[in-house]
Each structure stands twice: as C-alpha cells, then as structure tokens.
Design a protein around this motif. Structure first.
Motif, mmCIF file in Angstrom:
data_model
loop_
_atom_site.group_PDB
_atom_site.id
_atom_site.type_symbol
_atom_site.label_atom_id
_atom_site.label_comp_id
_atom_site.label_asym_id
_atom_site.label_seq_id
_atom_site.Cartn_x
_atom_site.Cartn_y
_atom_site.Cartn_z
ATOM 1 N N LYS A 167 0.826 -1.208 0.000
ATOM 2 C CA LYS A 167 0.000 0.000 0.000
ATOM 3 C C LYS A 167 0.861 1.260 0.000
ATOM 4 C CE LYS A 167 -4.043 -1.964 2.346
ATOM 5 N NZ LYS A 167 -4.896 -1.895 3.569
ATOM 6 N N ALA A 168 1.910 1.255 0.828
ATOM 7 C CA ALA A 168 2.779 2.432 0.902
ATOM 8 C C ALA A 168 3.492 2.682 -0.423
ATOM 9 C CB ALA A 168 3.795 2.259 2.028
ATOM 10 N N LEU A 169 3.997 1.588 -1.046
ATOM 11 C CA LEU A 169 4.710 1.751 -2.317
ATOM 12 C C LEU A 169 3.762 2.167 -3.434
ATOM 13 C CD1 LEU A 169 7.182 -1.275 -2.129
ATOM 14 C CD2 LEU A 169 7.723 1.153 -1.899
ATOM 15 N N LEU A 170 2.531 1.638 -3.421
ATOM 16 C CA LEU A 170 1.551 2.059 -4.431
ATOM 17 C C LEU A 170 1.222 3.552 -4.285
ATOM 18 C CD1 LEU A 170 -0.930 -0.975 -4.509
ATOM 19 C CD2 LEU A 170 0.599 -0.217 -6.347
ATOM 20 N N ALA A 171 1.053 4.007 -3.029
ATOM 21 C CA ALA A 171 0.781 5.435 -2.816
ATOM 22 C C ALA A 171 1.953 6.285 -3.290
ATOM 23 C CB ALA A 171 0.502 5.691 -1.332
ATOM 24 N N LEU A 172 3.180 5.817 -2.998
ATOM 25 C CA LEU A 172 4.365 6.554 -3.440
ATOM 26 C C LEU A 172 4.464 6.582 -4.962
ATOM 27 C CD1 LEU A 172 6.989 7.996 -2.693
ATOM 28 C CD2 LEU A 172 8.108 5.762 -2.601
ATOM 29 N N ALA A 173 4.163 5.451 -5.601
ATOM 30 C CA ALA A 173 4.226 5.396 -7.065
ATOM 31 C C ALA A 173 3.178 6.309 -7.693
ATOM 32 C CB ALA A 173 4.037 3.948 -7.529
ATOM 33 N N ASN A 174 1.959 6.311 -7.113
ATOM 34 C CA ASN A 174 0.911 7.191 -7.647
ATOM 35 C C ASN A 174 1.289 8.663 -7.487
ATOM 36 O OD1 ASN A 174 -0.745 5.051 -8.401
ATOM 37 N ND2 ASN A 174 -1.730 4.940 -6.384
#
Length: 305
Positions: A63-70
């Motif tokens: 979840k954290a990496l997806l938020a960072l990627a977005n």
C-alpha cells in the motif's frame, strides 16, 4: 525479500483456494500485478548498476509503495505540464521577438525612405518641429498644441518675473528695516540709554514726596477756607503756601521728566539678550526671503532654457 509460506499436506494451498474461490484467484492476480508494477517503478528509481533496497513484501508495504508510485506519477504529470507550458512560453517569446525585429526593421526602412525623400528645407522644418516638442515636453506634436504650450510658458515666465520683482522689493525693504533696527539696537544698548541703578528708589522717593505735598496742599486749602472770613491773611502763611505750591510744581515737573525718561524704554525688551534674539529672528526671515527669491530666479532661468 520474498517470504513464501510453506504448507503442510493437510493445509490447503493458495492454488487450491483459488481453484475453489474465483474471488481469491482475482485477488491473487491483482496482488501479482501490483507487485509487478512496484518492481518496475523501483527499477526506474534505482537504475543499474544501483540495487533496489531489500524489503519485506507484505500488504502494508504494498500500500505504501503504491501510494508513493501514484504520487510520483502525478508529480511527473505536473512536471510534464509545466515543461510543456514553459516550452510554449519560450516559443511565444521567440515569435514575439522575431515580430518586433521585423517591425523595427520595417519602421527603420520606412523612416529612412521618408528622410531621403524629403527636401532639405522640409527636413529642417520637421527637425525644428520635433525639437520644439521635446523642449516643451509635449506628447502632442500638432502646431496648435505647441503654440498653446508656448503661450502658457510665456505667461508663466511673466508671472515669475512679476513675483521676482515683488520679492526683490520686499528684500530691499527688509534689508533697510534690518539696518534701521541694527542702528536702533546699538543706540538703545549704548551707555547713554542705560538706566541708573538708583532710578527705582528715586522714583519711589519722588512719588512719596508728591503724596506728602498733596496732603499738605489739602491741609493748606482747608486752613485758607477757615481763615477766609478774616480781613487779613498772615504774611507768613501766604509765603508758606506759595513756597509749598512752588515745591509741588517743581516735584511734578520732575515726575514728568522721570516718566518721560521711562517711556523711552516702552516696547523694548528689558534684557539686551532678548533684543539680540529679536534681531536674529528678523535676519533669519530676511535670509528666507532671499533664498525664495533665488529659487524663483533659478526656476525662471530654467524655464527660459
């Protein structure tokens, strides 16, 4: 770091779960796609020969990496828009500079052609007309406007000359008054105009004697009235009254002389320092008028230029 759980033979595997549950299979496929996207994103952040830091692959990390990627993707989009706008602005400025250069060259060509086509007399008249507009600081170049400006300037010069003449007259008057006051100050501060130290005492004594003599005159008048019925007045009494009257007149004359001497100092400050201060104020006022006259004269000369 990938942690793959081990399953005992009695425990169903994720594949078995996915075979029996389509939603679980879809969830597993989504997670696989998300991790594939995250690994691709991290390879862009850490290109070779850099290595991607090791981390634990779990749901919170995903979840954290997806938020960072977005967020990174949105920032890249904003930066792309900014770069595009900046590029468009630069192109617009370049086109504007080219247009201004072409316009300037065209205007220069027109002016050159116009200048070469004019005769010497016309060119001289045009130059004089332009110089007149510049000197008058006029934005309009029509002959009517320039003539109006010249008339206004002439009127202002005449008014300034009149004011200058008035100021010169006033300055002369102030100078004469200052000289007169200086002379009066020297006269009033001279030793001949200094009052005697004993003058107040003498004045008080004279007033006291005058009061006494007035009282005696009243007494003598009463005695004369009482003795008016008698046929003869004693010679000694008449002589005494006459001498007393003469003494009174003498003292009255002396009092008037003292009062006249005191009246000379009326309106004058009792201290010489105060008189000097008044003279200094008059001098400063005169200097102010002289400076004002010089400023008006300089502005008039500048207007003529």
């Amino acid at each position: 770091m990938n942690n793959h759980p081990t399953f005992t033979p009695s425990t169903p595997t994720p594949l078995e779960y996915s075979l029996f549950s389509p939603s679980k299979a879809a969830e597993q496929q989504r997670l696989q796609e998300d991790w594939t996207y995250i690994h691709s994103f991290l390879r862009q952040i850490y290109p070779p020969p850099a290595k991607v830091p090791k981390f634990e692959e779990n749901e919170e990390t995903l979840k954290a990496l997806l938020a960072l990627a977005n967020a990174n993707e949105k920032a890249d989009e904003g930066w792309s828009v900014f770069c595009a706008v900046e590029r468009l602005g630069v192109e617009e400025l370049e086109r504007e500079e080219e247009t201004q250069t072409l316009t300037k060259d065209r205007n220069t060509s027109i002016l050159t052609t116009l200048h070469t086509s004019l005769s010497n007399s016309v060119s001289l008249n045009l130059t004089s007309h332009a110089k007149t507009a510049v000197i008058l600081n006029s934005t309009a170049t029509s002959p009517t406007t320039l003539a109006t400006s010249i008339l206004t300037l002439s009127s202002n010069i005449s008014s300034l000359q009149h004011q200058l003449s008035t100021l010169e007259t006033l300055t002369t008057t102030l100078t004469l008054q200052t000289c007169f006051l200086d002379s009066e100050l020297k006269t009033l501060t001279s030793p001949s105009f200094k009052a005697e130290k004993s003058l107040p005492q003498k004045t008080l004594e004279t007033l006291r004697q005058t009061k006494l003599l007035k009282a005696k005159i009243g007494e003598y008048d009463q005695r004369l009235l009482r003795n008016s019925s008698s046929s003869s007045i004693p010679e000694a009494l008449l002589s005494s009254v006459e001498s007393a009257r003469a003494e009174v007149e003498r003292l009255q004359k002396r009092v008037r002389g003292v009062e006249d001497g005191i009246s000379v100092y009326e309106g004058v400050a009792p201290e010489p320092r105060e008189v000097r201060r008044q003279m200094q104020e008059l001098r400063r006022e005169l200097e102010g008028w002289v400076e004002r006259r010089d400023e008006l004269f300089e502005s008039m000369v500048a207007g003529r230029r």
